[in-house]
Write a protein that holds these residues in place. Structure first.
Motif, PDB file in Angstrom:
ATOM      1  N   TRP A   1      72.856   5.285 115.107  1.00  0.00           N
ATOM      2  CA  TRP A   1      73.311   4.698 116.370  1.00  0.00           C
ATOM      3  C   TRP A   1      74.662   5.269 116.792  1.00  0.00           C
ATOM      4  O   TRP A   1      74.919   5.447 117.982  1.00  0.00           O
ATOM      5  CB  TRP A   1      73.376   3.166 116.267  1.00  0.00           C
ATOM      6  CG  TRP A   1      74.412   2.692 115.292  1.00  0.00           C
ATOM      7  CD1 TRP A   1      74.234   2.407 113.968  1.00  0.00           C
ATOM      8  CD2 TRP A   1      75.794   2.509 115.550  1.00  0.00           C
ATOM      9  NE1 TRP A   1      75.421   2.051 113.386  1.00  0.00           N
ATOM     10  CE2 TRP A   1      76.411   2.095 114.339  1.00  0.00           C
ATOM     11  CE3 TRP A   1      76.606   2.630 116.680  1.00  0.00           C
ATOM     12  CZ2 TRP A   1      77.767   1.817 114.235  1.00  0.00           C
ATOM     13  CZ3 TRP A   1      77.958   2.352 116.577  1.00  0.00           C
ATOM     14  CH2 TRP A   1      78.525   1.949 115.363  1.00  0.00           C
TER      15      TRP A   1
ATOM     16  N   THR B   1      74.154   8.764 118.271  1.00  0.00           N
ATOM     17  CA  THR B   1      73.430   8.648 119.536  1.00  0.00           C
ATOM     18  C   THR B   1      74.323   8.132 120.657  1.00  0.00           C
ATOM     19  O   THR B   1      74.326   8.675 121.762  1.00  0.00           O
ATOM     20  CB  THR B   1      72.221   7.704 119.369  1.00  0.00           C
ATOM     21  OG1 THR B   1      71.368   8.244 118.348  1.00  0.00           O
ATOM     22  CG2 THR B   1      71.450   7.555 120.666  1.00  0.00           C
ATOM     23  N   ARG B   2      75.118   7.106 120.363  1.00  0.00           N
ATOM     24  CA  ARG B   2      75.929   6.474 121.410  1.00  0.00           C
ATOM     25  C   ARG B   2      77.322   7.066 121.573  1.00  0.00           C
ATOM     26  O   ARG B   2      77.893   7.013 122.653  1.00  0.00           O
ATOM     27  CB  ARG B   2      76.033   4.980 121.135  1.00  0.00           C
ATOM     28  CG  ARG B   2      74.668   4.301 121.268  1.00  0.00           C
ATOM     29  CD  ARG B   2      74.693   2.827 121.057  1.00  0.00           C
ATOM     30  NE  ARG B   2      75.589   2.159 121.989  1.00  0.00           N
ATOM     31  CZ  ARG B   2      76.062   0.940 121.812  1.00  0.00           C
ATOM     32  NH1 ARG B   2      75.723   0.258 120.736  1.00  0.00           N
ATOM     33  NH2 ARG B   2      76.857   0.392 122.690  1.00  0.00           N
ATOM     34  N   TYR B   3      77.902   7.588 120.479  1.00  0.00           N
ATOM     35  CA  TYR B   3      79.283   8.080 120.515  1.00  0.00           C
ATOM     36  C   TYR B   3      79.389   9.430 119.800  1.00  0.00           C
ATOM     37  O   TYR B   3      80.100   9.559 118.803  1.00  0.00           O
ATOM     38  CB  TYR B   3      80.229   7.066 119.864  1.00  0.00           C
ATOM     39  CG  TYR B   3      80.144   5.701 120.488  1.00  0.00           C
ATOM     40  CD1 TYR B   3      80.801   5.407 121.682  1.00  0.00           C
ATOM     41  CD2 TYR B   3      79.385   4.693 119.899  1.00  0.00           C
ATOM     42  CE1 TYR B   3      80.708   4.153 122.268  1.00  0.00           C
ATOM     43  CE2 TYR B   3      79.292   3.433 120.473  1.00  0.00           C
ATOM     44  CZ  TYR B   3      79.947   3.175 121.652  1.00  0.00           C
ATOM     45  OH  TYR B   3      79.856   1.937 122.225  1.00  0.00           O
TER      46      TYR B   3
END
Length: 171
Positions: free
Chosen positions: A109, A112-114
Motif C-alpha cells: 500500500w 502504491t499510494r506514496y
C-alpha cells in the motif's frame, strides 16, 4: 531496500490491525508482523482495557503471579503477559510492520499510494553507498519530512472529528 526505517517511524492507519490472541500457559504470542501495540482488551463482559507496565512493576505488583481480572500487561520479546494472570482471550490492536517485497508480492500500500517515499529512501541509501554525506543528509531530511507528513495525515484523518464528551452523569 530495508524496511526498518519505515517500521520504526511510520505509524498510520493503513498499518493497523486487530486480532484475537489466546493464551498458552498464561502467555500470548504476538503476531509475526507486530511492530507496536495500540490497544489491549481482555475479552470478557464487560470488556476490560489493559495498561502497559514494566517487567519490574509486574514483579513488584504481582510477585506471586496471582490469577484474576486482567489489569495490566507486559511485552517481552514476542510475548505478551497479562497481570493478574488470565486464561481469557485478548483483543490486540497493533501496528503491523511492512512486509518485505518478494516475487509473490512486488508492491504494498505504501509504494502504491506514496511512491515518492520509496524513491527518496532509495536515493538516501544510494548516497550512503556512494559516501556522499551531503546528498545523504538531504534525502534523509526529505524522507523524515515525508514520513512526518504521512503520520500527520493519519492523525488528522483519524482524530479530526472526535468531540469531547463530559464524563459522569448528565442531566
Amino acid at each position: 531496500l530495508s524496511q526498518s526505517l519505515f517500521n520504526t517511524r511510520l505509524r498510520c492507519r493503513e498499518m493497523l490491525s486487530t486480532t484475537t490472541l489466546s493464551p498458552t500457559s498464561n502467555v500470548f504470542t504476538l503476531p509475526s508482523d507486530y511492530a507496536q501495540w495500540v490497544r489491549v482488551v481482555e475479552l470478557v463482559s464487560p470488556r476490560r482495557s489493559l495498561v502497559q507496565i514494566t517487567e519490574e512493576d509486574a514483579d513488584i505488583r504481582y510477585a506471586t503471579r496471582p490469577s484474576g481480572p486482567g489489569q495490566a500487561f507486559t511485552i517481552v520479546g514476542d510475548s505478551l503477559t497479562v497481570f493478574p494472570l488470565i486464561s481469557n482471550n485478548i483483543s490486540l490492536t497493533y501496528y503491523q510492520r511492512l512486509s518485505a517485497f518478494s516475487s509473490d508480492s512486488a508492491t504494498d500500500w505504501l509504494l502504491t499510494r506514496y511512491p515518492h517515499i520509496y524513491l527518496c529512501a532509495g536515493q538516501m541509501y544510494a548516497a550512503e553507498y556512494m559516501k556522499d554525506p551531503e546528498e545523504f543528509g538531504e534525502h534523509a531530511q526529505a524522507l523524515e519530512t515525508y514520513i512526518g507528513m504521512l503520520n500527520g495525515q493519519n492523525s488528522a484523518a483519524t482524530y479530526a472529528n472526535i468531540g469531547v464528551s463530559p464524563a459522569g452523569i448528565r442531566p
